[in-house]
Motif scaffolding. Structure first.
Motif, PDB file in Angstrom:
ATOM      1  N   LEU A   1      47.734  40.428  47.544  1.00 18.98           N
ATOM      2  CA  LEU A   1      47.575  41.515  48.519  1.00 18.98           C
ATOM      3  C   LEU A   1      48.382  41.238  49.787  1.00 18.98           C
ATOM      4  O   LEU A   1      48.958  42.146  50.382  1.00 18.98           O
ATOM      5  CB  LEU A   1      46.092  41.706  48.869  1.00 18.98           C
TER       6      LEU A   1
ATOM      7  N   VAL B   1      41.653  48.211  51.972  1.00 18.35           N
ATOM      8  CA  VAL B   1      42.766  48.446  51.048  1.00 18.35           C
ATOM      9  C   VAL B   1      42.350  49.515  50.051  1.00 18.35           C
ATOM     10  O   VAL B   1      41.204  49.526  49.566  1.00 18.35           O
ATOM     11  CB  VAL B   1      43.137  47.139  50.300  1.00 18.35           C
TER      12      VAL B   1
ATOM     13  N   ARG C   1      52.143  41.684  49.024  1.00 21.61           N
ATOM     14  CA  ARG C   1      52.504  43.108  48.862  1.00 21.61           C
ATOM     15  C   ARG C   1      52.387  43.875  50.184  1.00 21.61           C
ATOM     16  O   ARG C   1      52.708  45.060  50.244  1.00 21.61           O
ATOM     17  CB  ARG C   1      51.606  43.758  47.812  1.00 21.61           C
TER      18      ARG C   1
ATOM     19  N   ASP D   1      45.533  50.191  45.059  1.00 21.13           N
ATOM     20  CA  ASP D   1      46.326  49.017  45.432  1.00 21.13           C
ATOM     21  C   ASP D   1      45.622  47.726  45.023  1.00 21.13           C
ATOM     22  O   ASP D   1      46.265  46.752  44.615  1.00 21.13           O
ATOM     23  CB  ASP D   1      46.577  49.008  46.947  1.00 21.13           C
TER      24      ASP D   1
ATOM     25  N   ASN E   1      49.554  44.634  51.726  1.00 23.86           N
ATOM     26  CA  ASN E   1      48.313  45.405  51.836  1.00 23.86           C
ATOM     27  C   ASN E   1      47.337  44.794  52.829  1.00 23.86           C
ATOM     28  O   ASN E   1      46.489  45.479  53.390  1.00 23.86           O
ATOM     29  CB  ASN E   1      47.627  45.526  50.464  1.00 23.86           C
ATOM     30  N   LEU E   2      47.429  43.472  53.010  1.00 23.24           N
ATOM     31  CA  LEU E   2      46.565  42.751  53.949  1.00 23.24           C
ATOM     32  C   LEU E   2      47.415  41.758  54.735  1.00 23.24           C
ATOM     33  O   LEU E   2      48.396  41.243  54.207  1.00 23.24           O
ATOM     34  CB  LEU E   2      45.490  41.948  53.199  1.00 23.24           C
TER      35      LEU E   2
ATOM     36  N   ALA F   1      47.113  45.034  42.424  1.00 12.42           N
ATOM     37  CA  ALA F   1      47.248  43.632  42.839  1.00 12.42           C
ATOM     38  C   ALA F   1      46.446  42.710  41.928  1.00 12.42           C
ATOM     39  O   ALA F   1      46.883  41.599  41.602  1.00 12.42           O
ATOM     40  CB  ALA F   1      46.782  43.477  44.288  1.00 12.42           C
TER      41      ALA F   1
END
Length: 582
Positions: free
Chosen positions: A41, A18, A44, A22, A46-47, A26
Motif C-alpha cells: 500500500l 484506503v 503504491r 485498492d 495509497n498510504l 494490493a
C-alpha cells in the motif's frame, strides 16, 4: 512491529483510509510477491509510511506521540546525543523518576533502546512517532547548540591575544599563528555552525570602531547575531583567510575564496568575499548547502499556465530562457532546478559561471576569471566548440555575451541565463540596449521569468479578510481579480467566490518562528514570447505595451502571483508588497 495481515487489512478497511478496491488489489499483489500488505500500500502510494506506522501502533496498542505538541526540556533532550538521535531516529522527550520516555520510528529497534538504557541508566519506555515529529525534535538540538556557541564565544573571547594599534602591520607568520590559536579557531567554528543551525544564507563580519559586529541574513532579512571584542578582528580575518586559502598579509585589496564545512546534518560550501573598509577588513560569506533536498519548480513557487510554459520551453532544443530579477532573488536556484530537470544522459550541458555556486553531476562547469581574460564572452565562445546541447551562462552582462548567447541559440543550442532587470518585460529592451537586433531576439527568446523571494508564513498564521477600502490601499482591483481568476482556474476556491470571500493571512510570532515566518518561496511572472509580443518587439514598443499584451494572454505579474500566494496562505500581503516594491 508484528501485526497479522488479517488484522491489518481489517483495520484499514474499517478506517476508510484506503478504498476497498485498492486494498483488494494490493492484497493480491502482496500474496503474489510474498510481501506485507502495508508495504505494498505504501509503495503504491495509497498510504504514507507514517500513516501505516500509526495504524500498526493502534492495532498493537503502542502509545503514539506527536512531538510537536510536547515541548522538550533541554536537559532531557541532551540525554541522547544529537548524532545518535539523528542516525537511529530516537528522541528523549520525557523523564519521570527512573523512567525515560523515548519517541522512535521503529519501537522494535532493540539495539538502540539498549544503547540508550546503558548510557542513561534509566528504564526506557518506547513510544511511536512519525517522521515530521523527529525532524521537529532535531531542530531543538540546533537551538540548544546556539546557546552553547554563545557560551563558547563568551568564554573564549577573554583569552584572545590583544592586538594594539601599533601591531596592525603583523607579518604573515604572526597572522598564521594567530589564525591557529585555539580561542580564535573555536570562535570562528562557533560562528559558522551557529549560521548553519540558524538557516542563514549569508554571514557578515563587520569591523566597527570599538567592536566586531556579526550579522546573519535569514530568509532574506539581516539580523544582528552578536558582537565580539575588537581584539578578535585580526584573528578572525586571519582564520577565515587560512580556511579560504587567501593571502594573509594582503589587506589593501579585495579577495575572494571558498571553503567547505561539514556538520552532522549538512555539508556547506562557504563563498568568501573580503573587502578593506575604514575600520578593517569586512567579511561576507555566502552559505551554499550541498546536501539539501533537490528542488522542483513546484516547490520554488511555479504553478498553473506559467509552469506549463516553462516546461514547454525546456523541452525545446533551441532558444533562450532568461531569468530576471535583482541580486538575491533566487535566479541561480531557478536555473539550477531547470538544469536538473533537463539533465538527462542524452544531452551535454556546459556552463560558464561567476562563481560556480553548486556542483552538479554530469554538468561541465567553468569558472569566470576576468584577471586572465576568461570572461563570460570568452568562456561562451570556447563552450561552443565543446559540442554542447544546452548552455548555461551565469549572467548576461554586456553586448558581447548577449550576442554570443543569441548566436548559440540560432545555431541549435538551448541557452539558459540570467539578466538584472526589475521585471520580465524589462529584459527585452535591456537586451536591445546591449546591441541585440530585435529580429534576432524574436527568433530566439522563448520565455522570460521575472522573480522575487517572499518569506513563507508558519502554521501559526492568522486568517483575516479585506474589504474594498483595504484592498484599494494595496493594489488595483484588477490585480486581485487576476489572482482570484487563477485560484478559480486551479480549483482552489469555489467558482462563485468573489473578492470579498478571499481569505488572507498574517504572521503570528512565537515558537520556532520568531517573527511568524520561516523559509522563502518565489513569486514570479512568466512572459512567454508569443507572435503578438514578437510583433511588439519588432516595432520597438515600450515595456508597458509588452507587459499589457502578456497580461492579455494570461500572464500573472509578480504582484498578482504574490496576491494569489497570499490568498492561499503561503505568505502575507505585507511580505508581497515588501518584495515587489524593494
Amino acid at each position: 512491529m508484528h501485526v497479522s495481515e488479517a488484522e491489518l487489512k481489517e483495520f484499514i478497511i474499517d478506517s476508510g483510509l484506503v478504498a476497498r478496491k485498492d486494498i483488494d488489489a494490493a492484497d493480491a499483489e502482496a500474496k503474489t510477491r510474498g510481501q506485507s500488505l502495508g508495504d505494498i500500500l505504501v509503495s503504491r502510494g495509497n498510504l504514507t509510511e507514517d500513516a501505516l506506522r500509526r495504524i500498526q501502533a493502534y492495532v498493537l496498542g503502542i502509545p503514539f506521540v506527536n512531538l510537536k505538541d510536547h515541548p522538550i526540556p533541554a536537559d532531557v533532550l541532551s540525554l541522547i546525543p544529537e548524532p545518535i538521535a539523528r542516525t537511529h531516529n530516537i528522541i528523549a522527550f520525557k523523564k519521570e523518576g527512573e523512567s525515560l520516555d523515548v519517541a522512535m520510528l521503529d519501537v522494535e529497534d532493540l539495539a538502540s533502546i539498549e544503547s540508550v538504557r546503558k548510557k542513561t541508566g534509566l528504564k526506557i519506555l518506547p513510544r511511536l512517532t512519525d517522521t515530521e515529529s523527529i525532524k521537529h525534535a532535531l531542530l531543538s538540538y540546533q537551538k540548544s547548540l546556539k546557546d552553547e556557541f554563545g557560551d563558547i564565544i563568551a568564554t573564549e573571547s577573554g583569552k584572545i591575544r590583544l592586538v594594539k594599534e601599533s601591531d596592525k602591520e603583523l607579518s604573515g607568520d604572526d597572522l598564521k599563528k594567530m589564525a591557529e590559536d585555539l580561542p580564535i579557531v573555536r570562535i570562528v567554528d562557533s560562528l559558522l555552525r551557529h549560521a548553519i543551525a540558524q538557516g542563514a544564507s549569508d554571514v557578515h563580519i563587520e569591523p566597527l570602531e570599538d567592536q566586531v559586529l556579526v550579522r546573519y541574513r535569514i530568509d532574506g532579512i539581516l539580523h544582528d547575531a552578536m558582537t565580539l571584542p575588537k581584539a578578535a578582528a585580526a584573528g578572525i580575518v586571519a582564520r577565515i583567510k587560512v580556511l579560504s586559502n587567501l593571502k594573509l598579509d594582503e589587506k589593501r585589496l579585495p579577495q575572494d575564496g571558498r571553503f567547505k564545512m561539514e556538520t552532522e546534518a549538512d555539508r556547506v560550501s562557504f563563498r568568501v568575499s573580503i573587502l578593506p573598509t575604514f575600520f578593517g577588513e569586512k567579511i561576507v560569506m555566502r552559505l551554499l548547502r550541498e546536501t539539501g533536498e533537490g528542488f522542483t519548480l513546484e516547490t520554488l513557487g511555479f504553478h498553473g499556465d506559467g509552469l506549463e510554459q516553462l516546461h514547454a520551453a525546456m523541452r525545446a532544443t533551441t532558444g533562450i530562457i532568461l531569468v530576471s530579477g535583482p541580486t538575491g532573488s533566487g535566479k541561480t536556484t531557478t536555473l539550477y532546478t531547470m538544469m536538473d530537470i533537463i539533465n538527462t544522459p542524452d544531452v551535454n550541458i556546459s556552463t560558464i559561471e561567476d562563481p560556480i555556486e553548486y556542483q552538479m553531476k554530469r554538468v561541465n562547469q567553468t569558472q569566470v576569471n576576468s584577471q586572465i581574460g576568461m570572461t563570460f564572452a570568452a568562456g561562451l565562445r570556447a563552450l561552443l566548440r565543446q559540442d554542447p546541447n544546452i548552455i548555461m551562462v551565469g549572467e548576461i552582462r554586456d553586448g558581447e555575451t548577449a550576442s554570443l548567447a543569441i548566436n548559440a541559440a540560432l545555431t541549435g543550442h538551448l541557452v539558459l541565463s540570467t539578466i538584472h532587470t526589475n521585471s520580465a518585460a524589462g529584459a527585452i529592451p535591456r537586451l536591445i540596449d546591449m546591441g541585440v537586433e530585435p529580429f534576432l531576439l524574436t527568433s530566439t527568446l522563448r520565455v522570460v521569468v521575472g522573480q522575487r523571494l517572499v518569506r513563507k508564513l508558519c502554521d501559526t498564521k492568522e486568517e483575516h479578510t479585506l474589504d474594498e477600502t483595504a484592498r484599494n490601499k494595496i493594489a488595483k482591483n484588477e490585480d486581485f481579480e487576476a489572482a482570484l481568476k487563477e485560484l478559480r482556474r486551479e480549483k482552489l476556491v469555489k467558482t462563485a467566490a468573489g473578492l470579498d470571500d478571499l481569505p488572507f493571512y498574517q504572521p503570528v510570532p512565537g515558537g520556532e518562528c520568531e517573527d511568524g515566518y520561516k523559509s522563502r518561496i518565489g513569486i514570479h511572472e512568466i512572459l512567454s514570447v508569443s507572435p503578438a509580443i514578437r510583433d511588439i518587439i519588432l516595432h520597438n514598443m515600450t515595456i508597458d505595451s509588452i507587459e499589457a499584451q502578456a497580461k492579455k494572454e494570461g500572464m500573472l505579474t509578480m504582484l498578482e502571483d504574490g496576491i494569489y500566494k497570499a490568498a492561499r496562505g503561503v505568505t502575507s500581503l505585507e511580505e508581497v508588497l515588501r518584495a515587489v516594491t524593494e
